[in-house]
Design a protein around this motif. Structure first.
Motif, short mmCIF file in Angstrom:
data_model
loop_
_atom_site.label_atom_id
_atom_site.label_comp_id
_atom_site.label_asym_id
_atom_site.label_seq_id
_atom_site.Cartn_x
_atom_site.Cartn_y
_atom_site.Cartn_z
N GLU A 26 -10.95 3.40 -9.18
CA GLU A 26 -9.95 2.55 -8.97
C GLU A 26 -8.88 3.24 -7.93
OE1 GLU A 26 -7.83 1.71 -12.74
OE2 GLU A 26 -9.88 1.50 -13.63
N LEU A 27 -9.15 4.34 -7.56
CA LEU A 27 -8.38 5.21 -6.78
C LEU A 27 -8.94 4.97 -5.41
CD1 LEU A 27 -6.40 5.96 -8.76
CD2 LEU A 27 -7.17 8.37 -8.35
N ALA A 34 -5.26 3.76 1.91
CA ALA A 34 -4.69 2.47 1.13
C ALA A 34 -3.43 2.13 1.88
CB ALA A 34 -4.41 3.13 -0.28
N ILE A 81 -3.14 -1.45 3.61
CA ILE A 81 -1.91 -2.41 3.12
C ILE A 81 -1.19 -2.99 4.25
CG2 ILE A 81 0.37 -2.57 2.19
CD1 ILE A 81 -0.53 -0.69 0.13
N LEU A 90 -3.46 -5.76 5.90
CA LEU A 90 -3.45 -6.91 5.21
C LEU A 90 -2.19 -7.63 5.30
CD1 LEU A 90 -5.10 -5.92 1.88
CD2 LEU A 90 -5.72 -7.93 3.40
N ARG A 117 -2.21 -9.36 8.58
CA ARG A 117 -3.17 -10.55 8.26
C ARG A 117 -2.38 -11.66 7.62
NH1 ARG A 117 -8.65 -9.86 5.07
NH2 ARG A 117 -9.44 -8.94 7.03
N LEU A 118 -1.61 -11.32 6.64
CA LEU A 118 -0.93 -12.39 5.96
C LEU A 118 0.01 -13.24 6.97
CD1 LEU A 118 -0.66 -13.24 3.22
CD2 LEU A 118 1.10 -11.56 2.77
N ILE A 149 -2.02 -15.19 9.03
CA ILE A 149 -2.25 -16.38 8.31
C ILE A 149 -1.29 -17.36 8.29
CG2 ILE A 149 -3.13 -17.53 6.08
CD1 ILE A 149 -4.59 -14.88 5.64
N ILE A 181 -1.31 -21.29 9.36
CA ILE A 181 -0.80 -22.34 8.66
C ILE A 181 0.19 -23.30 9.06
CG2 ILE A 181 0.37 -23.29 6.26
CD1 ILE A 181 -1.46 -20.92 4.99
N LYS A 226 -4.77 -16.86 2.05
CA LYS A 226 -3.26 -16.30 1.96
C LYS A 226 -3.28 -15.88 0.68
CE LYS A 226 1.63 -17.55 3.12
NZ LYS A 226 2.38 -18.54 3.49
N ALA A 235 -5.19 -12.71 0.38
CA ALA A 235 -4.57 -11.51 0.93
C ALA A 235 -3.28 -11.04 0.03
CB ALA A 235 -4.17 -11.87 2.25
N LYS A 236 -2.63 -11.85 -0.36
CA LYS A 236 -1.71 -11.35 -1.32
C LYS A 236 -1.87 -10.66 -2.51
CE LYS A 236 2.18 -14.70 -0.31
NZ LYS A 236 2.79 -15.99 -0.75
N GLU A 240 -5.09 -9.02 -2.58
CA GLU A 240 -5.57 -7.77 -2.12
C GLU A 240 -4.46 -6.73 -2.03
OE1 GLU A 240 -8.21 -7.77 0.91
OE2 GLU A 240 -9.07 -9.76 0.24
N ILE A 241 -3.30 -7.10 -1.58
CA ILE A 241 -2.07 -6.36 -1.20
C ILE A 241 -1.38 -5.75 -2.40
CG2 ILE A 241 0.29 -6.21 -0.41
CD1 ILE A 241 -0.50 -8.10 2.02
N LEU A 270 -3.89 -3.08 -3.93
CA LEU A 270 -3.91 -1.85 -3.15
C LEU A 270 -2.27 -1.30 -3.54
CD1 LEU A 270 -5.18 -2.72 0.30
CD2 LEU A 270 -5.97 -0.91 -1.22
N GLN A 271 -1.10 -2.03 -3.71
CA GLN A 271 0.00 -1.31 -4.07
C GLN A 271 0.00 -0.64 -5.33
OE1 GLN A 271 2.44 -1.30 -1.96
NE2 GLN A 271 2.96 -3.57 -1.25
N ARG A 318 -2.95 0.65 -6.52
CA ARG A 318 -3.67 1.75 -6.32
C ARG A 318 -2.92 2.86 -5.61
NH1 ARG A 318 -9.00 1.06 -2.76
NH2 ARG A 318 -9.86 0.28 -4.58
N LEU A 319 -2.15 2.59 -4.55
CA LEU A 319 -1.24 3.52 -4.09
C LEU A 319 -0.43 4.48 -5.03
CD1 LEU A 319 -0.89 4.66 -1.00
CD2 LEU A 319 1.03 2.78 -0.84
#
Lengths: 279, 279
Positions: A61-62, A92, A96, A99, A102-103, A106, A110, B89, B92-93, B95-96, B99-100, B102-103
């Motif tokens: 998970e880490l 990580a 972030i 991403l 990327r967000l 995206i 849109i 979109k 991606a959100k 996943e972010i 990751l938060q 995880r961080l």
DNA sequence: CTAAAACCCTGATGCAGGATTAGAGTTTTT
DNA sequence: AAAAACTCTAATCCTGCATCAGGGTTTTAG
């Protein structure tokens, strides 16, 4: 013995992992069953091995790979644990940041689609307010209006390279455009040595970054690069007919670009524009 | 023809992609060379195909798979583009957010390692201030002090299940602990029906979430669950010897837990603690 | 006790998006 | 004409499993 031996299925259920996963962990050597029947190769696990499995899941998970986990479990070295954790933390953070970019991209895409759906007809002329924008500009030696599309492609590629060289994510590459100086536009000399792309407002300032002030613009819409000179002329005529004062440089803006409809050439939607000054 | 045909190597270099990538795109059908020599199977690309390759790379940066890209390119449907973008979109959100979490978990793990490195010796008694904490508590039917480790493991597994049932990321699972009521501790009755884990301060409030107030605590450090009763007794004696007033419940806190050193059992570092009231 | 059900084994294949390599053929340069 | 540079196909590898197939083992039901 209080050790209740579990077969792989029980162990899997108990820890909510799959049987193939346990077999994989056995194979890569991070969790060997405490007894394997040499006759049948059946795996038998002890309840105590749950602790290790917990640790493995926690490390996964880490963000650690099985290889990294194995290394840590083998060496049991606190320094290694710490350095791995620190590298995972950096990783990580980078992911972030990626991403987030990327967000943003995206969201812009849109918006672009929305604009495409509601786009006016080709040849339509409007006078509209356009807010402040920021662009990343590249100067070119060649005047691409004099050449065919392949030169434009090359220049675009240079721009991309330029951006990557700056360490900027390629994801900004979306809507490019060109700038013509006011005087050139007024006499319809299609001469441009500047190509640009739009960047975020929070893009760092830089020699190549130029701010385009908000203003009222006279605009004409079209859907092919080839027609640009003709439409530019129409736009100029419109401004002259209405006695508008052109107060700045001409911009050819690529509103949307979907290369999905035509596999041969770019299919675009463009907006030619010149800023106006009233009074 | 102004079409300069490029061989795969030139095309690759021109677009900064690898040759195998272009071959893959050919195979999956998202970018076919505009001419393939039927004798030699050599691929020849036109400069115009750059536009499509750009589009592909752009879509990839937006997080689309080659399959999704192919679908979009094949259908060329604006609705499909938009719905794909919207789903990307959301993705991606998510996943972010992952990751938060995880961080945060990594940061706590690093802190935990630090604490382990600087940990005092086993048996050391301190009186220290401990800030406010928040825990997620689970009540159990069995008193795990009466049973052996396997019961504890089971309860821990229940807790995990409980957390997952709440839709909470498993990543919180790190440092568990137990609570003993004040009166039980005072008479050294090791009876606990409460197991907990620490959660973030911004963890949503909930029936099972309990706040532990900041206070001065008498603490004793140890490194095995088995010794807990003995060390708890030492801690109590210490408080009595110093005439300290015990003002609340006893907590057994797992400071760190590295199952890397011993593949057989949990190897931990614990801190037993009782809050004190002065004056 | 036996048959069926439930389990377990190994080994192979598939996923994504390529990287890498081998062995053979082609084009370009010298 | 030979050498260098390029290209082709096809195979294998990477991660972390999931999902077979084909064959043995253990447990349960009757």
């Amino acid at each position: 013995m209080d050790d209740k031996m579990m077969k792989i299925g029980e162990m899997a259920q108990f820890n909510r992992v799959s049987i193939p996963t346990l077999r994989l962990y056995d194979k890569v050597g991070i969790l060997k069953p405490c007894y394997t029947d040499p006759e049948t190769n059946y795996r038998y696990y002890s309840i105590h091995q749950k602790a290790r499995l917990d640790m493995i899941q926690y490390m996964k998970e880490l963000g650690m790979s099985l290889g990294e986990i194995r290394e840590i479990l083998e060496k049991g070295d606190i320094e290694l644990i710490e350095s791995t954790l620190i590298s995972k933390k950096r990783q990580a953070k980078e992911e972030i940041a990626q991403l987030q970019l990327r967000l943003g991209a995206i969201s812009r895409a849109i918006e672009s689609v929305e604009r495409f759906r509601k786009a006016p007809d080709c040849g339509m002329i409007t006078v509209e307010y356009i807010p402040h924008r920021k662009v990343y500009v590249m100067h070119t030696d060649t005047n691409f209006y004099e050449h065919d599309i392949s030169v434009y492609e090359e220049i675009l590629e240079d721009l991309k390279e330029n951006l990557i060289g700056q360490g900027l994510p390629q994801v900004y590459y979306c809507n490019a455009g060109t700038i013509l100086e006011r005087e050139d536009f007024l006499s319809l000399r299609m001469v441009s040595h500047e190509i640009f792309i739009f960047v975020d407002d929070n893009f760092p300032d830089h020699d190549s970054v130029r701010n385009i002030d908000s203003a009222m613009y006279a605009c004409i819409y079209l859907d092919s690069f080839d027609d640009e000179p003709e439409y530019a002329a129409r736009l100029l005529k419109y401004c002259q007919d209405h006695n508008y004062t052109i107060s700045g440089d001409y911009i050819c803006e690529v509103l949307t670009e979907f290369n999905v409809f035509d596999s041969e050439r770019r299919s675009m939607f463009l907006r030619l524009q010149v800023p106006l000054k009233f009074r």
